[in-house]
Write a protein that holds these residues in place. Sequence first.
Motif, PDB file in Angstrom:
ATOM      1  N   VAL A  51       0.850  -1.191   0.000  1.00 31.37           N
ATOM      2  CA  VAL A  51       0.000   0.000   0.000  1.00 31.37           C
ATOM      3  C   VAL A  51       0.885   1.240   0.000  1.00 31.37           C
ATOM      4  O   VAL A  51       1.798   1.363   0.822  1.00 31.37           O
ATOM      5  N   VAL A  52       0.609   2.142  -0.950  1.00 30.20           N
ATOM      6  CA  VAL A  52       1.338   3.399  -1.086  1.00 30.20           C
ATOM      7  C   VAL A  52       0.365   4.542  -0.832  1.00 30.20           C
ATOM      8  O   VAL A  52      -0.710   4.576  -1.428  1.00 30.20           O
ATOM      9  N   ALA A  53       0.746   5.465   0.023  1.00 32.68           N
ATOM     10  CA  ALA A  53      -0.058   6.662   0.257  1.00 32.68           C
ATOM     11  C   ALA A  53       0.520   7.803  -0.580  1.00 32.68           C
ATOM     12  O   ALA A  53       1.709   8.101  -0.495  1.00 32.68           O
ATOM     13  N   GLU A  54      -0.332   8.421  -1.380  1.00 29.72           N
ATOM     14  CA  GLU A  54       0.072   9.545  -2.224  1.00 29.72           C
ATOM     15  C   GLU A  54      -0.325  10.864  -1.576  1.00 29.72           C
ATOM     16  O   GLU A  54      -1.277  10.913  -0.803  1.00 29.72           O
ATOM     17  N   GLY A  55       0.393  11.904  -1.902  1.00 32.89           N
ATOM     18  CA  GLY A  55      -0.022  13.250  -1.510  1.00 32.89           C
ATOM     19  C   GLY A  55       0.182  13.575  -0.050  1.00 32.89           C
ATOM     20  O   GLY A  55      -0.526  14.407   0.508  1.00 32.89           O
TER      21      GLY A  55
END
Length: 163
Positions: free
Chosen positions: A130-134
């Motif tokens: 899982v990658v969190a953007e922003g």
Amino acid sequence: FQKERMENKLPMVPISVNLSRASIHFNDVVEHYVDIVKRKQIPFDCVPIELTESATLYSEKILEITNQLVKSGFKLHMDDSGYSSLTSLNELNFSTVKLDKSLIDYIDQVRGKKIVQQAIDLGHGLDMKVVAEGVESKEQKDCLKEMNCDMIQGFYYSKPLKR
């Protein structure tokens, strides 16, 4: 960029390539991507293929293409999962799901935090990273680390870079 890092024995940094709705209509799109990676002699896992929700709407064609990409060695990432269909998570062989900035912006609210935690848990439950953007603040970063988010990207670390 990747080749240069390899030659200088620097850690590899994955650089995603977006596969758009328009891309799936090109002949030999998979072969084209495979050829680029082989010509540059870089590992396939350093060039993950990202699909947005809109790209997944052509399900038969996109299923065929994504299966070919995965069989060729690419990792498949789902982008903009703030709006993405759960059906796409079920039907396509994603290795990574990206949490859109629109979700991260509400992480300081009780409901927003619960939604992000559930999205991370869902991704992990489906054996995905899982990658969190922003991510823009230390508070967001710390909260995501506490939630066991695998990767974090955004202005907190760096503005977008041009090469």
